[in-house]
Structure formats: C-alpha cells, structure tokens
Motif scaffolding. Sequence first.
Motif, PDB file in Angstrom:
ATOM      1  N   LEU A 172       6.998 -13.789  -5.336  1.00  0.00           N
ATOM      2  CA  LEU A 172       6.882 -12.422  -5.864  1.00  0.00           C
ATOM      3  C   LEU A 172       5.989 -11.508  -5.035  1.00  0.00           C
ATOM      4  O   LEU A 172       6.034 -10.288  -5.202  1.00  0.00           O
ATOM      5  N   VAL A 173       5.191 -12.073  -4.170  1.00  0.00           N
ATOM      6  CA  VAL A 173       4.228 -11.261  -3.446  1.00  0.00           C
ATOM      7  C   VAL A 173       4.953 -10.248  -2.550  1.00  0.00           C
ATOM      8  O   VAL A 173       5.908 -10.591  -1.845  1.00  0.00           O
ATOM      9  N   PRO A 174       4.563  -8.957  -2.565  1.00  0.00           N
ATOM     10  CA  PRO A 174       5.274  -7.927  -1.789  1.00  0.00           C
ATOM     11  C   PRO A 174       4.859  -7.925  -0.321  1.00  0.00           C
ATOM     12  O   PRO A 174       3.690  -8.084   0.014  1.00  0.00           O
ATOM     13  N   TYR A 175       5.848  -7.682   0.538  1.00  0.00           N
ATOM     14  CA  TYR A 175       5.581  -7.661   1.977  1.00  0.00           C
ATOM     15  C   TYR A 175       6.063  -6.364   2.622  1.00  0.00           C
ATOM     16  O   TYR A 175       6.398  -6.325   3.788  1.00  0.00           O
ATOM     17  N   GLY A 176       6.093  -5.307   1.842  1.00  0.00           N
ATOM     18  CA  GLY A 176       6.482  -4.021   2.396  1.00  0.00           C
ATOM     19  C   GLY A 176       7.949  -3.743   2.223  1.00  0.00           C
ATOM     20  O   GLY A 176       8.787  -4.654   2.218  1.00  0.00           O
ATOM     21  N   ILE A 207      -1.979 -11.011   4.748  1.00  0.00           N
ATOM     22  CA  ILE A 207      -2.777  -9.781   4.654  1.00  0.00           C
ATOM     23  C   ILE A 207      -1.910  -8.553   4.352  1.00  0.00           C
ATOM     24  O   ILE A 207      -2.417  -7.518   3.937  1.00  0.00           O
ATOM     25  N   ILE A 208      -0.601  -8.666   4.570  1.00  0.00           N
ATOM     26  CA  ILE A 208       0.273  -7.510   4.355  1.00  0.00           C
ATOM     27  C   ILE A 208       0.299  -7.060   2.900  1.00  0.00           C
ATOM     28  O   ILE A 208       0.267  -5.853   2.630  1.00  0.00           O
ATOM     29  N   PRO A 209       0.339  -7.982   1.906  1.00  0.00           N
ATOM     30  CA  PRO A 209       0.373  -7.522   0.506  1.00  0.00           C
ATOM     31  C   PRO A 209      -0.825  -6.667   0.109  1.00  0.00           C
ATOM     32  O   PRO A 209      -0.721  -5.885  -0.849  1.00  0.00           O
ATOM     33  N   ASN A 210      -1.960  -6.786   0.802  1.00  0.00           N
ATOM     34  CA  ASN A 210      -3.123  -5.963   0.463  1.00  0.00           C
ATOM     35  C   ASN A 210      -2.919  -4.501   0.863  1.00  0.00           C
ATOM     36  O   ASN A 210      -3.434  -3.597   0.209  1.00  0.00           O
ATOM     37  N   ARG A 211      -2.164  -4.280   1.944  1.00  0.00           N
ATOM     38  CA  ARG A 211      -1.902  -2.909   2.419  1.00  0.00           C
ATOM     39  C   ARG A 211      -0.459  -2.814   2.909  1.00  0.00           C
ATOM     40  O   ARG A 211      -0.200  -2.616   4.102  1.00  0.00           O
ATOM     41  N   PRO A 212       0.527  -3.005   2.032  1.00  0.00           N
ATOM     42  CA  PRO A 212       1.927  -3.079   2.478  1.00  0.00           C
ATOM     43  C   PRO A 212       2.455  -1.785   3.080  1.00  0.00           C
ATOM     44  O   PRO A 212       3.397  -1.815   3.870  1.00  0.00           O
ATOM     45  N   SER A 213       1.871  -0.630   2.736  1.00  0.00           N
ATOM     46  CA  SER A 213       2.367   0.635   3.278  1.00  0.00           C
ATOM     47  C   SER A 213       1.826   0.933   4.663  1.00  0.00           C
ATOM     48  O   SER A 213       2.455   1.646   5.448  1.00  0.00           O
ATOM     49  N   GLY A 218       6.130  -4.764  13.136  1.00  0.00           N
ATOM     50  CA  GLY A 218       6.933  -4.044  14.108  1.00  0.00           C
ATOM     51  C   GLY A 218       6.364  -2.686  14.453  1.00  0.00           C
ATOM     52  O   GLY A 218       6.619  -2.154  15.529  1.00  0.00           O
ATOM     53  N   LYS A 219       5.592  -2.087  13.512  1.00  0.00           N
ATOM     54  CA  LYS A 219       4.969  -0.788  13.756  1.00  0.00           C
ATOM     55  C   LYS A 219       3.451  -0.897  13.856  1.00  0.00           C
ATOM     56  O   LYS A 219       2.822  -0.127  14.585  1.00  0.00           O
TER      57      LYS A 219
END
Length: 780
Positions: A172-176, A207-213, A218-219
């Motif tokens: 469930l953890v979001p990755y952007g 670490i991406i779920p903490n700041r997915p935006s 790639g960017k």
Amino acid sequence: MSPYRSNFFPKVTKQKIVLLVKRFIILSVAFFFLFLSLNVLFPLPDKIAYSTIIRDANGEIINAYLTPDDKWRMKTELNEISPLLRKTIVAKEDKYFYSHPGINLFAIGRAAFNNLLHMKRTSGASTITMQVARALEPRKRNLLTKLIETFRAFQLEWKYSKDEILQMYLNLVPYGSNIEGVKAASLLYFNKEPDHLSLAEITALSIIPNRPSSLVVGKSNNAITKERNRWLQKFADGGVFTKKEIEDAEAEPLTSVRRTVSHFIPHLAYKLRKQSESINIKTNVVLNTQLKIEKLTEDYVRGLKLKGIRNAAVVVIDNKTHKVISYVGSAGFTDTTDGGQVNGAAAVREPGSTLKPLLYGLCIDEGLLTPKMMLNDVPVNYAGYAPENYDKEFHGAVTTEYALEHSLNIPAVRGLKLLGKEKLIQKLVAADFKQIQKDQNKLGLSVILGGCGASLEELTGLFSAFANNGVYFSPQYLQDAKSKSVQLLSPEAAYLITDILSKVNRPDFPLNWTATEHMPKIAWKTGTSYGRRDAWSIGYNKAFTVGVWCGNFSGAGVPELSGANIATPLLFKIFNSIDYDSDEEWFAPPKGCELRQVCSETGLPPGPNCTNLISDYFIPLVSSTKVCGHLQEVKVSPDSSLSYCQACAPQTGYIKKLYKVFDPELQDYFRATGMPYQIIPPHNPQCERIFKGEGPNITFPVNGAEYFIDKKHPEPLQLIAAVPADVSKVYWYINERFYKAANKGEKQFFVPEEGAVKISCSDDKGRSKTIRINVRRIAL
C-alpha cells in the motif's frame, strides 16, 4: 517513624493491592469486550484491490492491468519479501515493529515532547501498523483521525500476523503518481521483482513515500541519491548493516527512470483476466515464440491488404504438454482499420471444411470406410438438402482419401449420413465446441460443410488430437490448469487421417508457395466458409499443432479468400519458424493398423471376378469385410438383348457375360453427363418371378415435404426415381391410380391436387416404393 512520614506514605495493605488488581482486570476485560464490540460494529476495511498481472511460461510479467481506482498496485506475496527488504524497511520505519502491539507508547511520548518543545510537528509516532491503517482508510489528519488509526492498528494486530501486516504495508505504500506498493515500484523503476532489489534500491524506494511529489525517480535522482546515502549512514551508525554493505550501496549509481508496463498477448491476457479470479495469472506462452509469430502474422497480413484481407489469428499448441505456447488474436492490436482489438482466435465463425477429417476418422472407426473405399460424388438430395461441391462439379465414384484430399462436399455429406450426425456432434461437444453444444439440437447434415459455429481455439485443439493418437486434450492456457482427455478416435483412425493429410500432391497446396521455399513436414487441412468470409488452415506434426485464420472481422467476403491460397502460406511460414527441419520422426502406423489387398474399383476385399488389386490400410475386426461384387455374371441371350434370372433361364441357348454393376444414382449421373457405361440387358419379360431387394428410390418429390403451388398458374412437379441396374421400366401411381409408364431415366411431370398426395413407383421386377407429400395452392 514520625507521623508526618506515615501520612505522606500511606500504608498499602494487601487488601488494597487485591482491589487494585481486580479493578485493573475488570477494566481490561471491559476494554477488551468494548474492542470486540467495536470490531464487529466497525469492521476493518481491509479489502485491497490489486492489479492483475499476466506471466509467461518463464514467470516473467508480460502484461498487467490497472486497479479499479487506476493504480498500479501489484501484490507482493510473502515469499517475495526478501530478508534484506524486511530488514531495511523495519530498520527505517519501525524498528520495534515485531515487539509492540500496534502502537509504540514510547514513540508517542517522545513525539509529543519534541512537538511541544518546538511548538510544531517535528516527528511522528506512526508505526508500520498505523501506516497500514491510514492507507486503508485515508482521512484528514487530526486528533480524531489519530484515535481511529490507533483503533484500526489494534484491529490489524488482532486479525493478522506481523509478517502479514508488513506485507500489507509493502503493498500500500505510495511511490508517486499512481504507483503503490513495492512490487509495482520495483518493476516500473528497476525492472525487477522486489526480492531481487539491492540494499541501495530498497533504501532509495523507502524514502520516496515521505516526499512522493518532490522525489520523483528519473527527475530527482540526485536528490534521491543524497537522501538515500543519508539513511545508509544512519543504518551504519545503528549497526544495521556492515561497513562493506553500506559502502557498496553508497557506490551504486541511481540511473533509473519510470518504465511502462509490458502489454504482450493483449487478446489472451484480456480473455484470461475475464475468466480468472486470480490476480497472478501464469500462462504457458513462450514469449520468444509469441513475438516471432506476431511479427510473421503482421508482415503477412500487410501484404494481403491490397486484396481486401485485413486480419489473421494464430494459435499454437505444444502437442506433448498440450500447452498453448502462442496466441495471436489479430494482426495488430492497435490497428483500427478492421478492429484489431477483436479476438479472432476466440471468435465463433463458420469452420468451412475443417471438420471433415474428424468425420472420416469416425467413419473409419465405425467400419464404414477405409482410405481406398469408394464414395459416390454425384447429385444427391436428402429431404430437400442438395449439397454441392466447391467447384460445382461432380466426380463420380471417388476413394475416401481422394474425397478428403480434394475436400469434396457431397462425399462428406454422404459419409455423415452413413455415420449419423449425432455421433459427430457428440464428439465435437466432447472436444469443447461451445457453440455446437448450444446448437446441437438444430444442426443438420450441413454441419460437415461448415453449417455451424466454431473458433480457432476449438479447431486447433481438435486437430491436436490427431497428433496424440486420437486423444483430445483440452488446451492448457494456464500453468496450473489440468487438461481433460477424451478419446475421439482410435490411434489407427488418427494415423490413417494423418497419412492422407500429409500428402503434398493436393489441390489445396498453395499456388503462390514457390519451389524455392521450404515445405515443412506436416499434416494439414484447409477450409473456406460460405461467401469467402473465412479462410482456415490447421496443421500439425509430432511437436506442434498450429491453427491459422485469415479474413475480415467486419465479415466482408473477398473473392480471393481461400484456406489454400491465403491461410496455408502463413501456416507453412510459422512451422518453418518454430520447427524448421525438425528431427522428430514422423507418425508410425499403430499395431492395430494393417494392409490388405482390395479391388481398385470399390476398395472392398476382392471378389471372384476382381483382377485389379491395390493395397489399402484397414483395422482388423473393425473395417468392413464385405466382398466386392462390382462385376456380376449374368446369363443373356446370344445377341445380348435379354437377361435371364435363375428361374427363367433356358436349358440351352444362352451365354454368360460379366457386367459392371453401378448404383442407381451413379447410373443417373452417367446418363446425365453422357458418359458411356455397361448396361445389363432387360430382364426376360416372360419371367413371372417377383424379385426381392431394394426397389425404386424416389428422390423427388421429397418424402414428407410440403409444396406450394400457384393457384392461377400451377407448375408441375417432376417425378424422379433411382432404380437398380437390372431395371428398364418404371410405373408411376398418384393417389393409388396409375399415372404413367416410363423408361428408366426418362423425366416425368405431374400437376398435383391440393392436400395430401400419395406417390408410388414400381419397377419391372415388381418392387415398389411409396412417398407422401402435402400440397397447398396459394396466390403467388
């Protein structure tokens, strides 16, 4: 002790301790039952929708579908959570995960102190369990939400094990963007399964779920790398990993970009997704073979478009395992010129002549036919059904193998009449022909000429039975599927049909297949539907069965469309691609298949007058043992003008001659085409013996039929009867009144009265037949 100290520290008696314990127990039980009640009233919303993924024979993901809420959320199974992944995530997110009951009181106290000290939120206290609760039921963040998350965390701990909760977190953890779960992230960012991720890759993802935006793969790879290395140092400081492991992880570059999901085998993937409840569909498709055949099909159809033929479909079955290793639903899924998204392999269409091999095999098993046995290819009428050959021609008496090689229609219908259509239909139903099963009660003799519905999937599965000693195995699309088996034909019949279908000197050999191209060693059968809407070619050897369909999904017919010249070249190309110069030995005759000498005129065991003999396969104790009688010795007058039977033959003054005996319908064919044939002289008119045997066969009008006649201008009906060779004259009766006498083969007509009409025909041997029809006079 002073009174002061005594009052400050009141004496704790044993009774007070017991009372406090009781109160604690009562309170705990009350809270427990309250939790159970709330658990029933507010059940855990733990139904998670996952993306359906499609795998090939090697387990690689070759297609996937978004969830109903348009997320790439692929389920990570427990066995896909590697020890490294578990260790890293727990160390970063919740190092006391395996010891707390869902909430961490120490972390809550620490977070509260820090937030009060700095007068703002500086750290959280959410455990992995609480993060799962938040992901299952997103809410606006406030104190009430935190209380609800706490309750949900207790529910999760009550219902699931720690490993299962961790699995839910990783799913469930979001990755952007629309990526959720470590499996979708690892595939779309690193093109690998989660159990193959390195320490550097796991940390980067964590670490991406903490700041997915702001941390977008790639960017923002430099920022992700910097934050990753910061956490790696934390792991090093905490002794989570060795110095060497940390150094290797820090040295690993991050060059990933977001990838797209593969969308191979789109037609089969969609079909299996609709049929299966599983979210992890494991097919038997061999991707390299699939891509080869897709390219061959696309290139081949591109050359057909100038003729108005825009599509094709292919199915390939491994005959040893019964697995479907390639499935091409159309020449191009994204091609909109003729509905490329239509699944041509599953579409129900007219099968043309493709069912004839099964029919002849069944006739062989019933002892009705052998390869050299004769069938009459002459005009025939079965209760108003008068089939025609593809070329509108008739060929007289032909062998069974000739009829199958040349795909003649009339012998096929004759064979089905001998066999009984119910037996053929029963076998087709047993071989999973769904449309035929639905329509079985309304199918007629035309079923053998394509007057029914079948799909390429079904026909390819049927032909694989010829390669498996007559045993039909249901094609396996899924790795864990079990194939049912049905004995459609005996091994002997299957071999005899294969022997016929593997000959290359056939009229359905493709005209455009040049001598420079390699001819694969296969057995194959073509078919073309009515109106030239469908072209079929299905072939097999010991290794594979390949089915090809060509045509237009719009249903438009094309004059050039035929199984031989359009579908078969693609069939040959596919076999040359997947099984070029196969070292597999060809099919050998089964033990129950033997050779015998037969008469070349009839294909039956020779009689006393047969001289021209040929070899033919037969099945002992099954094939007919009827002896050939095509040459009959007849007593005739010296001038051959009269014939005598045993009862009227004179003592002297006659001679014996051999005459060929032909069926009445064959005689009619000879007369109609002007072909000369030997006629037995008329029987002695002075003989008073009444002969036994079959009398005249009234072929028109049709027995039991209803005819509509114009009241004002009634047109006559023709009277047609087929009679044996020894008959020279017939007599017609209408409603038991004599109507007319006629010579054999002479055409007669009559205008019937309205209502029931009884028609009788007698021959000059005293034999007769009667039919009944119904006539209605209407204004036309």
